[in-house]
Design a protein around this motif. Structure first.
Motif, short mmCIF file in Angstrom:
data_model
loop_
_atom_site.label_atom_id
_atom_site.label_comp_id
_atom_site.label_asym_id
_atom_site.label_seq_id
_atom_site.Cartn_x
_atom_site.Cartn_y
_atom_site.Cartn_z
N ALA A 76 5.73 -3.94 8.11
CA ALA A 76 4.89 -2.90 8.72
C ALA A 76 3.88 -2.32 7.75
O ALA A 76 3.09 -1.45 8.12
CB ALA A 76 5.78 -1.77 9.27
N GLY A 77 3.88 -2.78 6.50
CA GLY A 77 2.96 -2.25 5.51
C GLY A 77 1.54 -2.76 5.71
O GLY A 77 1.26 -3.56 6.60
N THR A 78 0.65 -2.29 4.87
CA THR A 78 -0.75 -2.72 4.91
C THR A 78 -1.06 -3.53 3.65
O THR A 78 -0.49 -3.29 2.59
CB THR A 78 -1.69 -1.51 4.99
OG1 THR A 78 -1.45 -0.64 3.87
CG2 THR A 78 -1.46 -0.73 6.28
N TRP A 79 -1.96 -4.47 3.79
CA TRP A 79 -2.33 -5.31 2.66
C TRP A 79 -3.09 -4.49 1.63
O TRP A 79 -3.96 -3.69 1.98
CB TRP A 79 -3.19 -6.49 3.11
CG TRP A 79 -2.44 -7.50 3.93
CD1 TRP A 79 -2.52 -7.70 5.27
CD2 TRP A 79 -1.51 -8.47 3.43
NE1 TRP A 79 -1.69 -8.72 5.66
CE2 TRP A 79 -1.05 -9.22 4.55
CE3 TRP A 79 -1.00 -8.76 2.17
CZ2 TRP A 79 -0.13 -10.24 4.44
CZ3 TRP A 79 -0.08 -9.79 2.05
CH2 TRP A 79 0.34 -10.52 3.17
N GLU A 80 -2.76 -4.71 0.37
CA GLU A 80 -3.45 -4.04 -0.73
C GLU A 80 -3.63 -5.01 -1.89
O GLU A 80 -2.84 -5.96 -2.03
CB GLU A 80 -2.66 -2.81 -1.20
CG GLU A 80 -1.28 -3.15 -1.75
CD GLU A 80 -0.51 -1.91 -2.19
OE1 GLU A 80 -0.18 -1.82 -3.39
OE2 GLU A 80 -0.26 -1.05 -1.32
N PRO A 81 -4.67 -4.83 -2.69
CA PRO A 81 -4.89 -5.76 -3.80
C PRO A 81 -3.71 -5.76 -4.77
O PRO A 81 -3.13 -4.70 -5.06
CB PRO A 81 -6.16 -5.23 -4.48
CG PRO A 81 -6.84 -4.42 -3.41
CD PRO A 81 -5.75 -3.83 -2.59
N ALA A 82 -3.35 -6.93 -5.25
CA ALA A 82 -2.25 -7.04 -6.20
C ALA A 82 -2.68 -6.55 -7.57
O ALA A 82 -3.88 -6.49 -7.89
CB ALA A 82 -1.78 -8.49 -6.30
N SER A 83 -1.70 -6.20 -8.40
CA SER A 83 -1.95 -5.80 -9.78
C SER A 83 -0.99 -6.55 -10.68
O SER A 83 0.11 -6.92 -10.27
CB SER A 83 -1.78 -4.29 -9.96
OG SER A 83 -0.47 -3.89 -9.61
N LYS A 84 -1.41 -6.80 -11.91
CA LYS A 84 -0.59 -7.56 -12.85
C LYS A 84 0.72 -6.85 -13.12
O LYS A 84 0.76 -5.62 -13.24
CB LYS A 84 -1.35 -7.79 -14.16
CG LYS A 84 -0.69 -8.77 -15.10
CD LYS A 84 -1.53 -9.01 -16.32
CE LYS A 84 -0.89 -10.06 -17.24
NZ LYS A 84 0.44 -9.69 -17.71
N PRO A 90 12.71 -7.13 -1.91
CA PRO A 90 12.91 -7.71 -0.57
C PRO A 90 12.04 -7.06 0.49
O PRO A 90 11.86 -5.84 0.48
CB PRO A 90 14.40 -7.48 -0.32
CG PRO A 90 15.00 -7.54 -1.69
CD PRO A 90 14.00 -6.87 -2.59
N THR A 91 11.51 -7.86 1.38
CA THR A 91 10.59 -7.57 2.48
C THR A 91 9.13 -7.51 2.03
O THR A 91 8.24 -7.42 2.89
CB THR A 91 10.92 -6.25 3.24
OG1 THR A 91 10.58 -5.13 2.42
CG2 THR A 91 12.39 -6.20 3.62
N ASP A 92 8.84 -7.59 0.73
CA ASP A 92 7.45 -7.62 0.28
C ASP A 92 6.84 -8.99 0.58
O ASP A 92 7.53 -10.02 0.54
CB ASP A 92 7.35 -7.33 -1.21
CG ASP A 92 7.58 -5.86 -1.53
OD1 ASP A 92 7.69 -5.06 -0.58
OD2 ASP A 92 7.65 -5.51 -2.72
N VAL A 93 5.54 -9.00 0.86
CA VAL A 93 4.82 -10.23 1.21
C VAL A 93 3.64 -10.38 0.26
O VAL A 93 2.96 -9.40 -0.06
CB VAL A 93 4.32 -10.18 2.67
CG1 VAL A 93 3.71 -11.52 3.08
CG2 VAL A 93 5.46 -9.81 3.61
#
Length: 315
Positions: A76-84, A90-93
């Protein structure tokens, strides 16, 4: 009446005897008794480790990446830019964009490399087990065995039945997004499971394919290059701007046209819908598999919509 001389002489003797008898216990206690054994050093109270703590989840870390990589915390989360060095649980995409890649680490046990336009979701992470789902794309896992430590890595395929697992080795899995999966092993042995728990052992230098609702195919040697066959139009010049080109590749292989992923079916078939521009059009198609060299074909298609002028034969 005064005491007799003999009684006076016995008095000091009796007093001395009494003093000697009284001193015997003291002397035994001081000189002859063995000292008690020293008490053991006190230890801090031991903390009871619960089963939950023994299987405490560790972090899967987004170690490095290049290009466009996004992370979503939970479905149910929103996409956000990844960081190093971002911690994943668990449940993260995680998804990579076109021309991008990312590397995920679970301590010293697991390294997972995601290729371009790949999406994974984290299902379980612990000291003994890492479980990740490959929604689509291509990913390579390296699992390192360590002394007295057994860690199992499981890579599942979304929309299908395939599940690959190993405790030591390197393998690549591709998923066409519809559950058709190809697994190729570079090092070690990989257990590949399909429908109803049927499985094969894919050894180094071998590959196997799992289609939705089917068992894995018998492992065979990874070919030196990926199979791909195109059905190009005949003739040097084309009259229609819209063109459909079909092709066939290894099941589970990734097909790209100009860097864009082309959907494939369970047998590796695909269709290119082209919009040609007037003049010369260079079309490049590439197939990438779980092992072996990629296959690439480039074709120049010429669109000529100019009206045909017929001239009368003067003769």
């Amino acid at each position: 009446m005064a005491a007799s001389p003999s009684h006076r002489r016995q008095a000091p003797f009796l007093i001395g005897l009494v003093l000697i008898l009284a001193a015997l216990p003291v002397g035994w206690f001081v000189f002859l008794r063995e000292p008690p054994a020293p008490l053991p050093p006190s230890e801090p109270p031991r903390r009871v480790v619960t089963d939950a703590e023994a299987k405490k989840a560790v972090e899967l870390v987004l170690s490095s990446f290049e290009g466009t990589v996004d992370v979503k915390h939970g479905e149910a989360g929103t996409w956000e830019p990844a960081s190093k060095d971002m911690a994943l649980r668990p449940t993260d995409v995680v998804r990579t964009g076109r021309g991008s890649w990312a590397v995920l680490l679970n301590g010293e046990s697991v390294e997972l490399r995601m290729e371009a336009e790949t999406e994974i979701s984290v299902e379980e992470i612990s000291n003994e087990l890492s479980k990740v789902m490959l929604s689509s794309g291509l990913a390579t896992a390296t699992v390192r065995g360590r002394p007295n430590v057994r860690h199992t890595f499981v890579l599942k395929a979304k929309n299908g039945d395939a599940e690959a697992s190993t405790s030591q080795g390197t393998f690549t899995m591709s998923n066409n997004g519809k559950g058709t999966v190809s697994v190729g092993t570079r090092e070690g042995d990989v257990k590949l499971t399909g429908k109803e728990g049927k499985y094969v052992i894919v050894r180094a230098g071998q590959r196997s394919i799992v289609r939705p609702g089917q068992a894995p195919t018998a492992p065979d040697p990874i070919p030196s290059s990926v199979f791909m066959k195109m059905e190009w139009p005949k003739g040097k010049k084309l009259r229609e701007a819209k063109l459909t080109v079909t092709g066939h590749a290894d099941p589970g292989a990734r097909v790209m046209m100009g860097g864009v992923i082309v959907p494939t079916d369970a047998d590796g078939g695909f269709t290119l819908n082209l919009d040609l521009q007037e003049g010369s059009n260079a079309v490049q198609v590439t197939a990438v598999g779980v092992g072996g060299a990629p296959k690439e074909e480039t074709r120049e298609l010429v669109l000529d919509t100019r009206p045909i002028i017929e001239t009368e034969n003067p003769w």
